[in-house]
Design a protein around this motif. Structure first.
Motif, PDB file in Angstrom:
ATOM      1  N   HIS A  84       0.843  -1.197   0.000  1.00 48.63           N
ATOM      2  CA  HIS A  84       0.000   0.000   0.000  1.00 48.63           C
ATOM      3  C   HIS A  84       0.882   1.251   0.000  1.00 48.63           C
ATOM      4  N   ASP A  85       0.250   2.401  -0.174  1.00 45.76           N
ATOM      5  CA  ASP A  85       1.012   3.654  -0.270  1.00 45.76           C
ATOM      6  C   ASP A  85       1.504   4.101   1.098  1.00 45.76           C
ATOM      7  N   ASN A  90      -4.064   3.202  -0.097  1.00 44.11           N
ATOM      8  CA  ASN A  90      -4.253   2.819  -1.496  1.00 44.11           C
ATOM      9  C   ASN A  90      -3.310   1.688  -1.885  1.00 44.11           C
ATOM     10  N   VAL A  92      -0.847  -0.414  -3.977  1.00 42.38           N
ATOM     11  CA  VAL A  92       0.142  -0.048  -5.004  1.00 42.38           C
ATOM     12  C   VAL A  92       0.889  -1.269  -5.533  1.00 42.38           C
ATOM     13  N   SER A  95       5.111  -1.952  -6.116  1.00 47.00           N
ATOM     14  CA  SER A  95       5.891  -0.744  -6.426  1.00 47.00           C
ATOM     15  C   SER A  95       6.872  -0.387  -5.307  1.00 47.00           C
ATOM     16  N   ASN A  96       6.517  -0.689  -4.042  1.00 50.23           N
ATOM     17  CA  ASN A  96       7.453  -0.425  -2.943  1.00 50.23           C
ATOM     18  C   ASN A  96       8.690  -1.308  -3.047  1.00 50.23           C
ATOM     19  N   TRP A  99      10.803   0.040  -5.859  1.00 52.66           N
ATOM     20  CA  TRP A  99      11.573   1.190  -5.382  1.00 52.66           C
ATOM     21  C   TRP A  99      12.826   0.739  -4.643  1.00 52.66           C
ATOM     22  N   GLY A 306       4.349   2.297   3.693  1.00 52.88           N
ATOM     23  CA  GLY A 306       4.512   1.307   2.635  1.00 52.88           C
ATOM     24  C   GLY A 306       5.960   0.902   2.454  1.00 52.88           C
TER      25      GLY A 306
END
Length: 337
Positions: A84-85, A90, A92, A95-96, A99, A306
């Motif tokens: 989540h963000d 939210n 995600v 994506s974490n 990153w 996140g």
């Protein structure tokens, strides 16, 4: 100070009395529900079997509740937040984690943790083994063991404060209060800000954890060495083996399982190292580690739950295989005895 000590003593007493009251109360209620006194033989026997089956779970219930609350629940919440963000609202996806792969500071943290894994368990276990073997041969060995074990009673932050005085830096020409720089200056060299030296500062921080964990390794390995059958050592002496051969070829192989358990236990601790880095450098000068990076992302700079949770998941993934292997190896050791 007095009020703090009194409050601590009060909480300890309340905890002990609370545990006693819980165990007595649950046993009393259980005996009321399934009484065995005054009942016929068959009923009394059945109730005794039921109470004997339930009672251990009543005693385990507080520990199981604490494990579920402070261990299992946070694991699932970390997994949930990691996808989540930053606000945890939210979804995600991965994506974490993407990153993390592309983040230079995360890669630096992984690299530093790898250095810690290579150095700290090896040195702490080696020093603990050597000290355990040597202190068993001298009359003041127990005194030496006590002194070496004492750092285990100090918190990591307290140990970091102590070692800050060892690494303390003053400009050249000023009086050096740091032990290491005082020695350096005495030999005519220039003082250094040791913990600000990239790469090398990791080893200066590692020295603190080695200092703390050597006592732990020494105690466990000393007990293992004392458990070695004297017959094997006497046979080696009769065969003409010298001290080094007896130690490395006779004694060490017989306690290899214990050495592995000590090594992996310290390895798990190293993967979670946080306090020392936070207190000494706060991750500056390329000394960042995973746990400190997680803390920074989750609780600093506005907080990004996140990314912080994703780093926590990585730490958990690294720890679990070692922990499982450690538990299995320890179980095998217990069966062997």
């Amino acid at each position: 100070m007095f009020y703090q000590l009194a409050a601590a003593a009060g909480f300890m007493l309340a905890g002990v009395l609370g545990c006693a009251a819980y165990f007595w109360g649950t046993s009393f209620v259980l005996d009321l529900i399934f009484p065995s006194k005054g009942k016929s033989g068959a009923v009394a026997s059945r109730n005794l079997r039921i109470t004997n089956a339930i009672r251990p779970w009543l005693f385990l219930a507080p520990a199981l509740f604490a494990l579920a609350t402070y261990l299992i629940y946070p694991v699932f919440m970390s997994l949930w937040y990691s996808v989540h963000d930053r606000a945890g609202q939210n979804f995600v996806g991965v994506s974490n984690y993407a990153w993390m792969i592309n983040d230079g500071e995360f890669r630096q943290s992984i690299y530093n943790n790898f250095l810690w894994l290579l150095v700290v368990p090896a040195l702490a276990t080696f020093f603990g083994l050597v000290i355990a073997a040597l202190t068993d041969r001298i009359w003041w060995g127990n005194i030496a063991k006590t002194l070496i074990f004492m750092p285990m009673a100090i918190s990591f932050v307290g140990a970091a404060v102590i070692w800050k005085f060892i690494y303390d830096f003053r400009p050249e020409g000023a009086e050096q209060i740091g032990l290491l720089n005082a020695i350096v200056v005495a030999f005519g060299a220039a003082p250094q800000a040791w913990i600000t030296l990239p790469f090398w500062n990791n080893f200066f921080l590692m020295a603190i954890l080695v200092w703390i964990q050597t006592g732990f390794a020494m105690v466990i390995l000393s007990a293992a060495l004392r458990g070695i059958p004297e017959e094997t050592i006497e046979a080696a002496v009769i065969d003409g083996a010298n001290g080094w051969q007896i130690f490395f070829k006779i004694m060490v192989p017989q306690i290899w399982g214990t050495i592995a358990v000590v090594w992996t236990t310290i390895t798990i601790l190293v993967l979670k190292v946080f306090d020392i880095v936070l207190a000494m450098t706060n991750g500056q000068w390329q000394s960042q580690v995973l746990a400190n990076l997680m803390f920074d992302w989750m609780f600093r700079g506005g907080g990004d739950f996140g990314r912080g949770a994703a780093i926590a998941v990585v730490i958990m993934i690294l720890v679990i295989p070692i922990m499982v292997w450690n538990i299995r190896n320890a179980a095998k050791e217990m069966k062997g005895h």
